[in-house]
Design an enzyme around this catalytic site. Structure first.
Site, PDB file in Angstrom:
ATOM      1  N   LYS A 106       0.854  -1.193   0.000  1.00 52.83           N
ATOM      2  CA  LYS A 106       0.000   0.000   0.000  1.00 52.83           C
ATOM      3  C   LYS A 106       0.888   1.241   0.000  1.00 52.83           C
ATOM      4  CE  LYS A 106      -3.371   2.606   2.810  1.00 52.83           C
ATOM      5  NZ  LYS A 106      -4.295   2.624   3.956  1.00 52.83           N
ATOM      6  N   ASP A 123      -2.385  10.143   3.692  1.00 52.70           N
ATOM      7  CA  ASP A 123      -3.803   9.803   3.842  1.00 52.70           C
ATOM      8  C   ASP A 123      -4.486  10.831   4.735  1.00 52.70           C
ATOM      9  OD1 ASP A 123      -6.296   8.698   4.102  1.00 52.70           O
ATOM     10  OD2 ASP A 123      -5.645   6.949   5.280  1.00 52.70           O
ATOM     11  N   LYS A 140      -9.957  13.081   8.081  1.00 54.91           N
ATOM     12  CA  LYS A 140      -9.520  12.636   9.407  1.00 54.91           C
ATOM     13  C   LYS A 140      -9.465  13.824  10.358  1.00 54.91           C
ATOM     14  CE  LYS A 140      -6.416   8.829   8.108  1.00 54.91           C
ATOM     15  NZ  LYS A 140      -7.134   7.728   8.759  1.00 54.91           N
ATOM     16  N   ASP A 178       1.489   6.156   5.681  1.00 63.88           N
ATOM     17  CA  ASP A 178       0.551   5.269   4.995  1.00 63.88           C
ATOM     18  C   ASP A 178       1.125   4.636   3.717  1.00 63.88           C
ATOM     19  OD1 ASP A 178      -1.861   4.061   5.445  1.00 63.88           O
ATOM     20  OD2 ASP A 178      -3.041   5.504   4.285  1.00 63.88           O
ATOM     21  N   ASP A 230     -12.177   7.454   3.674  1.00 61.19           N
ATOM     22  CA  ASP A 230     -10.979   7.161   4.468  1.00 61.19           C
ATOM     23  C   ASP A 230     -10.626   5.670   4.457  1.00 61.19           C
ATOM     24  OD1 ASP A 230      -8.795   7.707   5.997  1.00 61.19           O
ATOM     25  OD2 ASP A 230      -9.885   7.950   7.884  1.00 61.19           O
ATOM     26  N   GLU A 273      -9.643   4.002   2.085  1.00 64.42           N
ATOM     27  CA  GLU A 273      -9.139   4.104   0.700  1.00 64.42           C
ATOM     28  C   GLU A 273      -8.135   3.001   0.365  1.00 64.42           C
ATOM     29  OE1 GLU A 273      -7.757   5.547   3.189  1.00 64.42           O
ATOM     30  OE2 GLU A 273      -5.668   5.037   2.795  1.00 64.42           O
ATOM     31  N   ARG A 310      -8.088  -0.227   0.888  1.00 63.56           N
ATOM     32  CA  ARG A 310      -8.667  -1.430   0.282  1.00 63.56           C
ATOM     33  C   ARG A 310      -9.128  -1.170  -1.153  1.00 63.56           C
ATOM     34  NH1 ARG A 310     -12.935  -1.818   5.131  1.00 63.56           N
ATOM     35  NH2 ARG A 310     -11.186  -0.810   6.161  1.00 63.56           N
TER      36      ARG A 310
HETATM   37  N1  BES Z   1      -4.366   4.512   6.792  1.00 62.25           N
HETATM   38  C1  BES Z   1      -5.506   4.277   7.601  1.00 62.25           C
HETATM   39  C2  BES Z   1      -5.250   3.222   8.683  1.00 62.25           C
HETATM   40  C3  BES Z   1      -4.283   3.615   9.763  1.00 62.25           C
HETATM   41  C4  BES Z   1      -4.733   4.222  10.932  1.00 62.25           C
HETATM   42  C5  BES Z   1      -2.939   3.328   9.639  1.00 62.25           C
HETATM   43  C6  BES Z   1      -3.838   4.564  11.924  1.00 62.25           C
HETATM   44  C7  BES Z   1      -2.049   3.659  10.631  1.00 62.25           C
HETATM   45  C8  BES Z   1      -2.485   4.277  11.776  1.00 62.25           C
HETATM   46  C9  BES Z   1      -6.658   3.781   6.737  1.00 62.25           C
HETATM   47  O1  BES Z   1      -6.695   4.253   5.451  1.00 62.25           O
HETATM   48  C10 BES Z   1      -7.925   4.257   7.414  1.00 62.25           C
HETATM   49  O2  BES Z   1      -8.085   5.435   7.527  1.00 62.25           O
HETATM   50  N2  BES Z   1      -8.764   3.322   7.835  1.00 62.25           N
HETATM   51  C11 BES Z   1      -9.974   3.640   8.500  1.00 62.25           C
HETATM   52  C12 BES Z   1     -11.036   2.689   7.998  1.00 62.25           C
HETATM   53  C13 BES Z   1     -12.435   3.049   8.435  1.00 62.25           C
HETATM   54  C14 BES Z   1     -12.865   4.368   7.833  1.00 62.25           C
HETATM   55  C15 BES Z   1     -13.369   1.946   8.014  1.00 62.25           C
HETATM   56  C16 BES Z   1      -9.739   3.481   9.997  1.00 62.25           C
HETATM   57  O3  BES Z   1      -8.998   2.586  10.395  1.00 62.25           O
HETATM   58  O4  BES Z   1     -10.246   4.284  10.765  1.00 62.25           O
HETATM   59 ZN    ZN Z   2      -4.847   4.772   4.615  1.00 63.92          ZN
HETATM   60 ZN    ZN Z   3      -7.688   6.153   5.292  1.00 65.11          ZN
END
Ligand code: BES
Ligand code: ZN
Ligand code: ZN
Length: 505
Positions: free
Chosen positions: A272, A277, A284, A295, A354, A356, A358
Site C-alpha cells: 500500500k 492519507d 480525518k 501510509d 478514508d 481508501e 482497500r
Molecule cells: N491509513 C488508515 C489506517 C491507519 C490508521 C494506519 C492509523 C495507521 C495508523 C486507513 O486508510 C484508514 O483510515 N482506515 C480507516 C477505515 C475506516 C474508515 C473503516 C480506519 O482505520 O479508521
Molecule cells: Zn490509509
Molecule cells: Zn484512510
C-alpha cells in the site's frame, strides 16, 4: 556506523569500550569470564556491589583503570534467563549496547557475541542478529536537524564484533554480511517512511524505483502513469487519487535471478503506497492525520525488499506491485456514495473515503493476480482497528491459505517481528453488501472488527491465488520507544520477515 567482524581476543582490542553478555543469576561465562580474570575479579565485584542481576535490558559499566587492557570501559549486558535466550535477545541487546555507548559519548565498541556456549543458536544467525540489532538500534533520521543539533547527538562510529575461534569466525562473517543486507534494507524503508510526504510523493518514489534497478542487472521495473492506469481500467485506484494534485503511479518491479532455474516460484508482493492519507472528504481529525505520511509503509517495505534481493541471490521470481497516490479532499475528490468500477469488473460503493487502502489495493491485487503468481503477499497500513486489536507492535495476518500463513509466521519469528493471525470470517461478508454496487468499502450495520473487514474486502480481489494480507498499521511506525532497536518513527517492519520468507522458500 561501521559494523565489522574481527578475529582475536576481546581483551586485546583497543576500542574504548568492550561489551559482554551475562545471563540472569548465572556465573560469568565466555568473554566476560576471561575479562574478569584479567581484571582480577573486578567485574564480579561490581556485579555484586551494584546488585546487577543480568535481567534482559540491564547494563553495567565497569572501569578498567588499572591499565591491564587497552580498553577504558567494560559494558556488562544482561541477557535474561538462559532458557529464554534467543536471536531477538541478541538483537535487542546489541541495540542497547550502542545506546549505552552513545550515552557515554563513546565512538568505538568492540563486542563479544552474546550467549557463548548456548548450543541451540547457530553462530551465523547470532552474527546476523548482532549486526541487525546494532545497525537498527543506531539508526536516526537526522536529515532535518541543524548541524549543531547533530553534533550534540554523539554517535557510535565503529561496532566491532570479536571472535577468537577460527571456525566460528567464518560462519559469523556470513551472518554479518546477511545482517548488513537485512539491516540496510529495513533502513531504506525507515528513511522513506520518515521523509515528509511532500518529499516522498508518488512521482519521487516511482523515480526512485527507476534509479534502484539501474544498479542491479537482475531487476527491472515498469512505471505506469495516469493515462496508462486509465487504459488498464484501474478506476478504483484512480478514484482515490483524484482528490490530489499529485499524479498517481503504479510501480511494477521484477526480480529474476541470473542463474537460470526451470522450476522457479513466482511470488508477488503488493505494498500500500498512500504517500499521504488525509482521509479524503471523510476527512480525518487533525490528531489522526499527523502521522499519515506513514501510509506508504507497505510500499516502503517492498522497496526495501527489492533493494536486497539481488545481493541475497534469492532463488525465486519476485514481483513487486506498488500503487502510489495521495488521499486528499478537494473539489475533484471522490465523494461518499460514489460508485467506481474496479479493474476486476466488480463495482465498489465508496461509503467512507478514508477506507481508501482497500480500494487502491483492489486494483493492485487484480493487477498482481493477472501475473499468475504462485502466491501473493500484501503489506498495508490498512486499519486503525488492527492497532486497537493487537497494539502497536503486532501486525495482523490474514490468509486464504494455511500453509502460506504458517510459513510467514516461521519467517517472522526468526526475524523477531510479531504477527497474529486473524480469521477471515465468511459470515461477515454479508456486511460488505451495498444497495447499489457489488461491494461497499465499509460495513454498514456492523461496528466492530474492521481489520477483518479490510481483509475480507481484499479477498474479493485475489481469486484462488494463495494470498496473505499483512495489516502493519501498528508496527510500521513506532510512536513510543518500546523495542530497543525500533526508535520512534518508521520501523521498516515487514522487510526482514519477507526477506527471510523468500530465503526459506
Ligand atoms: N491509513 C488508515 C489506517 C491507519 C490508521 C494506519 C492509523 C495507521 C495508523 C486507513 O486508510 C484508514 O483510515 N482506515 C480507516 C477505515 C475506516 C474508515 C473503516 C480506519 O482505520 O479508521
Ligand atoms: Zn490509509
Ligand atoms: Zn484512510
Amino acid at each position: 556506523m561501521q559494523v565489522e567482524l574481527k578475529q582475536g581476543k576481546l581483551e586485546n582490542f583497543n576500542s574504548e569500550l568492550l561489551a559482554v553478555g551475562v545471563f540472569e543469576n548465572a556465573p560469568l561465562n565466555g568473554a566476560a569470564k576471561e575479562l574478569d580474570k584479567i581484571l582480577s575479579g573486578k567485574i564480579v565485584r561490581h556485579v555484586k556491589d551494584e546488585r546487577f542481576e543480568g535481567k534482559e535490558g540491564e547494563a553495567l559499566v565497569v572501569d578498567t583503570e588499572e591499565k591491564k587492557i587497552p580498553a577504558r570501559l567494560v559494558l556488562v549486558l544482561g541477557l535474561g534467563k538462559q532458557k529464554n535466550f534467543n536471536l531477538e535477545t541478541i538483537r535487542r541487546t546489541a541495540a542497547i549496547s550502542v545506546k549505552k555507548a552513545e550515552e557515554l559519548k563513546i565512538k568505538n565498541i568492540a563486542s563479544a557475541i552474546y550467549g557463548a556456549g548456548v548450543e541451540k543458536i547457530p553462530v551465523d544467525l547470532a552474527g546476523q542478529a548482532m549486526t541487525e540489532g546494532a545497525l537498527l538500534g543506531h539508526y536516526k533520521f537526522l536529515k532535518f536537524k541543524s548541524e549543531e543539533a547533530r553534533k550534540k547527538i554523539s554517535a557510535v562510529e565503529n561496532f566491532t564484533i570479536v571472535e577468537a575461534d577460527r571456525l566460528k569466525f567464518k560462519k559469523e562473517l556470513k551472518g554479518l554480511e546477511k545482517g548488513l543486507l537485512y539491516g540496510e534494507a529495513a533502513i531504506l524503508a525507515r528513511d522513506l517512511v520518515n521523509e515528509p510526504s511532500s518529499y516522498t510523493t508518488p512521482k519521487m518514489l516511482s523515480q526512485l524505483a527507476l534509479t534502484m534497478v539501474k544498479q542491479c542487472p537482475s531487476l527491472k521495473v515498469q512505471v505506469f502513469g495516469k493515462a496508462e492506469l486509465e487504459t488498464m481500467g484501474a478506476r478504483a485506484f484512480l478514484a482515490v487519487a483524484r482528490g490530489s494534485d499529485e499524479e498517481p503511479f503504479l510501480v511494477h518491479f521484477v526480480y529474476k535471478p541470473t542463474k537460470k532455474n526451470k522450476k522457479l516460484k513466482k511470488i508477488c508482493l503488493v505494498g500500500k503506497g498512500l504517500t499521504f492519507d488525509a482521509g479524503g472528504l471523510s476527512l480525518k481529525p487533525a490528531n489522526s492525520m499527523t502521522t499519515m505520511k506513514l501510509d506508504m509503509s507497505g510500499a516502503a517495505a517492498v522497496f526495501g525488499v527489492f533493494s536486497a534481493l539481488e545481493k541475497l541471490k534469492i532463488n525465486a521470481e519476485v514481483h513487486g506491485v506498488v500503487p502510489l497516490c495521495e488521499n486528499m479532499p478537494s473539489g475533484k475528490a471522490v465523494k461518499p456514495g460514489d460508485v467506481v468500477k474496479s479493474m476486476s469488473g466488480k463495482t465498489i460503493e465508496i461509503l467512507n473515503t478514508d477506507a481508501e487502502g482497500r480500494v487502491v489495493l483492489a486494483d493492485a491485487l487484480t493487477y498482481a493476480q493477472k501475473l499468475k503468481p504462485d502466491l501473493m503477499i500484501d503489506l498495508a497500513t490498512l486499519t486503525g482497528a488492527c492497532i486497537v486489536a493487537l497494539g502497536e507492535d503486532v501486525a495482523g495476518l490474514m490468509s486464504n491459505n494455511q500453509k502460506l500463513a504458517e510459513k510467514i509466521k516461521v519467517a517472522a519469528q526468526e526475524a523477531g517481528e510479531f504477527f497474529w493471525e486473524l480469521p477471515l470470517v465468511p459470515e461477515y461478508k454479508q456486511f460488505m453488501k451495498s444497495n447499489v454496487a457489488d461491494l461497499a468499502n465499509t460495513h454498514s450495520g456492523a461496528r466492530w472488527g474492521d481489520a477483518i473487514f479490510g481483509g475480507l474486502f481484499l479477498q474479493e480481489f485475489v481469486g484462488e491465488t494463495p494470498w496473505a494480507h499483512l495489516d502493519i498499521a501498528g508496527p510500521a511506525f513506532a510512536e513510543q520507544d518500546i523495542i530497543s532497536y525500533m526508535p520512534k518513527g518508521g520501523t521498516g517492519f515487514g522487510v526482514r520477515t519477507i526477506l527471510n520468507f523468500l530465503e526459506n522458500l
